[in-house]
Motif scaffolding. Structure first.
Motif: not given
Length: 103
Positions: A27-47
């Motif tokens: 019952g929580v929010a869901h917003q589609p995203y692609m892993m590639e977008d997250i990789i690019q946003r995080d610059r390939g670095t482990c959070g």
């Protein structure tokens, strides 16, 4: 047989379906995203550890886990090594008293 071949050929789509299902079930929010977008946003670095993540070791880490009410959306996920992600389970990141307060 076709279903297994499709799942092996498209692991990102299967992971996205699983994340969406878990979010809707909780019952929580869901917003589609692609892993590639997250990789690019995080610059390939482990959070979690701050080191570079190679393709074979990628995973998506929910900052506030879906099981504790966190959204499955870009603002609540970060790139992580698979082992870093597995090591940071709900019980490791959140003390028992905080988990009770959130549920």
């Amino acid at each position: 047989i076709y279903n297994q071949a499709y799942q092996q050929a498209h692991p990102e789509r299967m992971n996205a379906r699983t994340r969406k299902y878990r979010a809707l079930k909780k019952g929580v929010a869901h917003q589609p995203y692609m892993m590639e977008d997250i990789i690019q946003r995080d610059r390939g670095t482990c959070g979690l550890c701050g080191k570079k993540v190679v393709k074979a070791d990628r995973s998506i880490d929910h900052i506030l886990p879906i099981s504790l009410g966190g959204a499955d959306a870009p603002h609540n996920v970060q790139l992580a090594h698979l082992l870093c992600n597995k090591a940071n389970s709900n019980s490791a990141r959140f003390p028992a008293n905080l988990r009770l307060a959130l549920t």
